[in-house]
Design a protein around this motif. Structure first.
Motif, mmCIF file in Angstrom:
data_model
loop_
_atom_site.group_PDB
_atom_site.id
_atom_site.type_symbol
_atom_site.label_atom_id
_atom_site.label_comp_id
_atom_site.label_asym_id
_atom_site.label_seq_id
_atom_site.Cartn_x
_atom_site.Cartn_y
_atom_site.Cartn_z
ATOM 1 N N GLN A 306 0.806 -1.213 0.000
ATOM 2 C CA GLN A 306 0.000 0.000 0.000
ATOM 3 C C GLN A 306 0.839 1.263 0.000
ATOM 4 O OE1 GLN A 306 -2.631 -0.210 3.355
ATOM 5 N NE2 GLN A 306 -3.677 -2.054 2.631
ATOM 6 N N ARG A 327 -2.001 -1.906 -7.117
ATOM 7 C CA ARG A 327 -2.931 -1.493 -6.067
ATOM 8 C C ARG A 327 -2.285 -0.542 -5.056
ATOM 9 N NH1 ARG A 327 -7.307 -4.708 -6.602
ATOM 10 N NH2 ARG A 327 -8.153 -3.964 -4.626
ATOM 11 N N GLN A 329 -1.405 2.635 -2.926
ATOM 12 C CA GLN A 329 -2.238 3.742 -2.463
ATOM 13 C C GLN A 329 -1.429 4.968 -2.064
ATOM 14 O OE1 GLN A 329 -4.890 2.468 0.637
ATOM 15 N NE2 GLN A 329 -5.720 0.756 -0.551
ATOM 16 N N HIS A 352 -5.545 3.233 -7.939
ATOM 17 C CA HIS A 352 -5.965 3.259 -6.534
ATOM 18 C C HIS A 352 -5.162 4.260 -5.702
ATOM 19 C CE1 HIS A 352 -8.416 -0.401 -7.078
ATOM 20 N NE2 HIS A 352 -7.437 -0.808 -7.865
#
Length: 417
Positions: A306, A327, A329, A352
């Motif tokens: 993340q 993915r 973030q 994302h």
């Protein structure tokens, strides 16, 4: 009609000098009313001590908590018997001890030994970073304070022999021993053996090599390590077949911070052995790393990563972001000389992305508009030191980019009409 001017009687007996004392007195009165003089009451030392000692114990405890543990608590012990009893009886006053600022340079072995007698079994967190304590005083603290779980001895000159004796007495949960050249593989092995519940470890800029890291994750019991900070060893390391068979990795690791090395591909094999079996890894900070390291981490954390922090990296590392970590973030890229178009093409593929930090990079308006347009979940963009952008775009990049996109869309609609 001409305006009438006011006439002043120059022959009048009242001169300006007569009004000067009145004006001065008026100013004096106004100042006196605005800032009243405080009323000072003389209180003797005996009365002051009586006032403090008559306070409730809960109130005195709140006052003590606002003081710094060192050296204020030492002075409190010497005031009176009541204060001495309170300092020694309240265990929470000594649970977390640090030596900030100049206190770290003034601390000596004799003072630390005397303080350890007061701390006793109450001490839980001890921060000795950048102090001048020696190995002998650390052994004394370990003998008197057996319940230390969090230890910070970064930038301290401590020998492995003393560290082994201290670590044997403690069940450490977190350890920061960064910038200690005396900390080697043997000391690391002892720490992992005596502290099976170790969750955070900082061994950056130490003498630990790949052999020590590999042996650490090959222990019989599974490592509970969650946060690891280390510098990539510069010596090449060739893995034996026996080590490959017994490798367990760090199954609970979720945060990895590692500095770079000039060894290139020689670090990929041990790096993959240690961190390719970490499915919970979601925060990574890489400084001066080779591009293939991201490829090594891809099988372990492609879906869980993340947060990624990159500094001093090259273009091949940036080109692997969208492919390996779709993915992602939170992304931070600092101190990197890469074209604005290349950064925009790769970052815009991270659908994302929520938090983006590109401070110090050469980012243009077109690149920022492209990123904001494609990354619809963005909530924060930091471009404080991007000199290629106007001040308004650096201060509020998201708002300015969205306004520019809206204006461009309206212009297109008007042109079509």
């Amino acid at each position: 009609m001409p305006r009438k001017r006011a006439k002043f009687d120059t022959d009048s007996d009242d001169s300006d000098e007569d009004y000067l004392p009145l004006a001065a007195s008026a100013r004096k009165e106004v100042c006196t009313r605005a800032t009243p003089t405080p009323i000072l009451v003389e209180v003797s030392d005996k009365d002051a001590s009586d006032i403090i000692t008559t306070l409730p114990t809960e109130l005195k405890t709140r006052i003590f908590l606002r003081l710094s543990p060192i050296p204020d608590y030492i002075v409190l012990r010497e005031v009176c018997k009541d204060f001495n009893d309170m300092v020694q009886s309240n265990s929470f006053l000594w649970q977390d001890v640090s030596f900030p600022g100049r206190t770290a340079y003034m601390l000596r072995d004799k003072q630390l030994t005397s303080l350890s007698e007061v701390w006793g079994s109450h001490l839980r967190c001890l921060d000795l970073s950048s102090t001048c304590v020696t190995s002998r005083s650390l052994m004394d603290v370990a003998a008197r304070c057996p319940n230390v779980h969090h230890l910070d001895v970064s930038s301290c000159r401590l020998y492995p022999a003393s560290l082994s004796q201290a670590f044997a007495r403690w069940q450490l949960h977190t350890l920061n021993i960064a910038r200690s050249s005396y900390f080697n593989n043997a000391a690391l092995s002892l720490v992992t053996t005596t502290s099976p519940h170790l969750t955070e470890l900082d061994i950056s800029h130490t003498s630990v090599t790949w052999a020590g890291l590999v042996d650490m994750q090959c222990q019989p019991a599974d490592s509970l390590l969650q946060v690891l900070v280390f510098s990539v060893p510069s010596q090449p390391y060739h893995l034996p077949d026996s080590v490959r068979a017994s490798s367990k990795g760090f199954p609970f690791l979720h945060t990895l911070v590692c500095g770079g090395s000039s060894c290139g591909g020689s670090i990929l094999d041990p790096f993959a052995l240690c961190f390719s079996k970490s499915p919970r890894l979601n925060h990574i900070k890489l400084v001066r790393v080779v591009p293939d390291i991201l490829g090594v981490l891809h099988p372990a954390c492609s879906g869980s990563l993340q947060c990624l922090y990159l500094t001093h990296v090259d273009r091949p590392v940036i080109n692997m972001l969208a492919e390996n970590f779709p993915r992602l973030q939170t992304l931070t890229i600092l101190d990197t000389r890469i074209r604005s178009e290349d950064i925009g093409n790769q970052v815009s593929k991270l659908q994302h992305l929520v938090d983006l930090d590109l401070r110090g990079l050469h980012i243009t308006k077109a690149t920022l508009r492209q990123i904001v347009k494609d990354c619809t979940h963005l909530r924060r963009v930091c471009l404080d030191t991007c000199r290629d952008l106007p001040i308004a775009w650096r201060q509020n990049p998201l708002e300015e980019a969205r306004k520019s996109l809206a204006k461009h869309a309206n212009d297109v609609i008007e042109h079509n009409d």
